[in-house]
Design an enzyme around this catalytic site. Structure first.
Site, PDB file in Angstrom:
ATOM      1  N   ASP A  55       0.858  -1.189   0.000  1.00  0.00           N
ATOM      2  CA  ASP A  55       0.000   0.000   0.000  1.00  0.00           C
ATOM      3  C   ASP A  55       0.891   1.235   0.000  1.00  0.00           C
ATOM      4  O   ASP A  55       1.640   1.472   0.950  1.00  0.00           O
ATOM      5  CB  ASP A  55      -0.911  -0.013   1.228  1.00  0.00           C
ATOM      6  CG  ASP A  55      -2.050   0.983   1.112  1.00  0.00           C
ATOM      7  OD1 ASP A  55      -1.775   2.194   1.089  1.00  0.00           O
ATOM      8  OD2 ASP A  55      -3.216   0.562   1.047  1.00  0.00           O
ATOM      9  N   GLU A  80       4.759   5.198   3.666  1.00  0.00           N
ATOM     10  CA  GLU A  80       4.302   6.575   3.900  1.00  0.00           C
ATOM     11  C   GLU A  80       5.506   7.386   4.351  1.00  0.00           C
ATOM     12  O   GLU A  80       6.459   6.830   4.910  1.00  0.00           O
ATOM     13  CB  GLU A  80       3.184   6.596   4.958  1.00  0.00           C
ATOM     14  CG  GLU A  80       2.619   7.968   5.301  1.00  0.00           C
ATOM     15  CD  GLU A  80       2.072   8.685   4.078  1.00  0.00           C
ATOM     16  OE1 GLU A  80       2.741   9.656   3.661  1.00  0.00           O
ATOM     17  OE2 GLU A  80       1.021   8.282   3.544  1.00  0.00           O
ATOM     18  N   ASP A 107      10.674   6.984   0.343  1.00  0.00           N
ATOM     19  CA  ASP A 107      10.157   7.185  -1.002  1.00  0.00           C
ATOM     20  C   ASP A 107       9.736   5.842  -1.598  1.00  0.00           C
ATOM     21  O   ASP A 107      10.546   4.907  -1.691  1.00  0.00           O
ATOM     22  CB  ASP A 107      11.238   7.837  -1.864  1.00  0.00           C
ATOM     23  CG  ASP A 107      10.834   8.010  -3.313  1.00  0.00           C
ATOM     24  OD1 ASP A 107       9.633   7.969  -3.610  1.00  0.00           O
ATOM     25  OD2 ASP A 107      11.734   8.184  -4.161  1.00  0.00           O
ATOM     26  N   ASP A 130      -1.004  12.270  -4.641  1.00  0.00           N
ATOM     27  CA  ASP A 130      -1.018  13.716  -4.877  1.00  0.00           C
ATOM     28  C   ASP A 130      -1.192  13.972  -6.377  1.00  0.00           C
ATOM     29  O   ASP A 130      -0.391  13.500  -7.179  1.00  0.00           O
ATOM     30  CB  ASP A 130       0.295  14.320  -4.388  1.00  0.00           C
ATOM     31  CG  ASP A 130       0.238  15.839  -4.286  1.00  0.00           C
ATOM     32  OD1 ASP A 130      -0.473  16.471  -5.089  1.00  0.00           O
ATOM     33  OD2 ASP A 130       0.918  16.395  -3.396  1.00  0.00           O
ATOM     34  N   LYS A 134      -0.868  21.637 -10.831  1.00  0.00           N
ATOM     35  CA  LYS A 134      -0.251  22.636 -11.707  1.00  0.00           C
ATOM     36  C   LYS A 134       0.590  21.937 -12.778  1.00  0.00           C
ATOM     37  O   LYS A 134       1.321  20.998 -12.493  1.00  0.00           O
ATOM     38  CB  LYS A 134       0.619  23.587 -10.891  1.00  0.00           C
ATOM     39  CG  LYS A 134      -0.174  24.447  -9.914  1.00  0.00           C
ATOM     40  CD  LYS A 134       0.724  25.386  -9.145  1.00  0.00           C
ATOM     41  CE  LYS A 134      -0.088  26.246  -8.181  1.00  0.00           C
ATOM     42  NZ  LYS A 134       0.779  27.159  -7.393  1.00  0.00           N
ATOM     43  N   ASP A 166      -9.463  11.331  -7.036  1.00  0.00           N
ATOM     44  CA  ASP A 166     -10.659  12.181  -7.113  1.00  0.00           C
ATOM     45  C   ASP A 166     -10.379  13.438  -7.936  1.00  0.00           C
ATOM     46  O   ASP A 166     -11.153  14.398  -7.879  1.00  0.00           O
ATOM     47  CB  ASP A 166     -11.166  12.548  -5.714  1.00  0.00           C
ATOM     48  CG  ASP A 166     -10.174  13.377  -4.923  1.00  0.00           C
ATOM     49  OD1 ASP A 166      -9.066  13.654  -5.425  1.00  0.00           O
ATOM     50  OD2 ASP A 166     -10.497  13.759  -3.770  1.00  0.00           O
ATOM     51  N   THR A 203     -11.270   6.133   2.482  1.00  0.00           N
ATOM     52  CA  THR A 203     -10.160   6.805   3.148  1.00  0.00           C
ATOM     53  C   THR A 203     -10.593   8.189   3.627  1.00  0.00           C
ATOM     54  O   THR A 203     -11.561   8.770   3.119  1.00  0.00           O
ATOM     55  CB  THR A 203      -8.947   6.963   2.219  1.00  0.00           C
ATOM     56  OG1 THR A 203      -9.212   7.989   1.252  1.00  0.00           O
ATOM     57  CG2 THR A 203      -8.639   5.654   1.497  1.00  0.00           C
ATOM     58  N   GLU A 206     -10.398  10.665   0.819  1.00  0.00           N
ATOM     59  CA  GLU A 206     -11.538  10.491  -0.084  1.00  0.00           C
ATOM     60  C   GLU A 206     -12.773  11.208   0.448  1.00  0.00           C
ATOM     61  O   GLU A 206     -13.472  11.898  -0.299  1.00  0.00           O
ATOM     62  CB  GLU A 206     -11.810   9.004  -0.246  1.00  0.00           C
ATOM     63  CG  GLU A 206     -13.036   8.663  -1.066  1.00  0.00           C
ATOM     64  CD  GLU A 206     -13.271   7.173  -1.140  1.00  0.00           C
ATOM     65  OE1 GLU A 206     -14.045   6.746  -1.999  1.00  0.00           O
ATOM     66  OE2 GLU A 206     -12.654   6.423  -0.336  1.00  0.00           O
TER      67      GLU A 206
END
Length: 224
Positions: A55, A80, A107, A130, A134, A166, A203, A206
């Site tokens: 995950d 994470e 990472d 993420d 931009k 999303d 989540t 979410e």
């Protein structure tokens, strides 16, 4: 001189609670793994042979812990970089008494490259990465052709890659990348308003997006 790798994340100085700080000190030796350029031996790590689920970017860990608790027949590795989320995840893992969960703070791309063996995973989850909205930051997006090729090399044939976002513009780009990727075939593509998650718990991130009126796009890809 080697070019500096492009990071898909920025370390933020989010507020960490005293309980989360204590969890990092007390529970990391139990659940945490240091980053080393050595391939992990999953049966030795978990004390058994079992399907392995990776995950990536688990946030506060609530969904990851719920999956690990719901599927004790599988072993879970979460990645994470943000300390508050890791601390929160550790507390939940302890409260559930989980033995099938380990965490890495590093990472995710480097972990996949250096710590995960070829064809050693049964499933990879990438939920709400993420979107770097931009245009000048699009190069920081995790979901790129090179990442799908790397993920495909680490999944066993018949393994699955699950993706959710999303952010509509990111979803459109993911559709393009998936269509061009020879490592995977598309099993299911789903859009919904939080009412039809694809084989996963909801989540926190979410739920925040849904309150803002965003729709969820999801993919389940099969490793060929």
């Amino acid at each position: 001189m080697m070019p500096r790798p492009i990071r898909t994340f920025v370390l933020r100085s989010g507020r960490i609670t005293p309980a989360q700080e204590r969890a990092l000190e007390r529970l990391w030796p139990r659940y945490g793994l240091g980053f080393r350029p050595v391939v992990l031996d999953f049966p030795a790590l978990f004390g058994r042979p079992a399907p392995i689920v990776l995950d990536i970017g688990f946030g506060d860990g609530a969904a990851l812990v719920k999956q690990a608790a719901t599927h004790p027949e599988c072993d879970y590795l979460g990645i994470e970089v943000h300390a508050p989320g890791i601390g929160h995840c550790l507390l939940q893992a302890e409260s559930r008494g989980l033995a099938n969960l380990r965490l890495i703070r590093h990472d995710a791309v480097e972990v996949l490259q250096l710590q995960i063996g070829d064809r050693s995973l049964d499933r990879i989850n990438v939920y709400f990465p993420d979107p770097w909205p931009k245009k000048r930051h699009h190069k920081r997006r995790l979901l790129q052709p090179d990442f799908l090729a790397l993920a495909g090399s680490r999944l066993a044939p018949g393994g699955h890659l699950h993706i959710a976002t999303d952010w509509q513009a990111y979803a459109d780009r993911i559709d393009e990348i998936v269509a061009e990727c020879p490592s995977f075939s598309l099993v299911e593509r789903r859009e919904h308003d939080g009412d039809r998650p694809l084989d996963r718990p909801a989540t926190r991130f979410e739920r925040r997006g849904l309150k803002l009126g965003y729709r969820i796009s999801e993919w389940r890809l099969l490793r060929s």
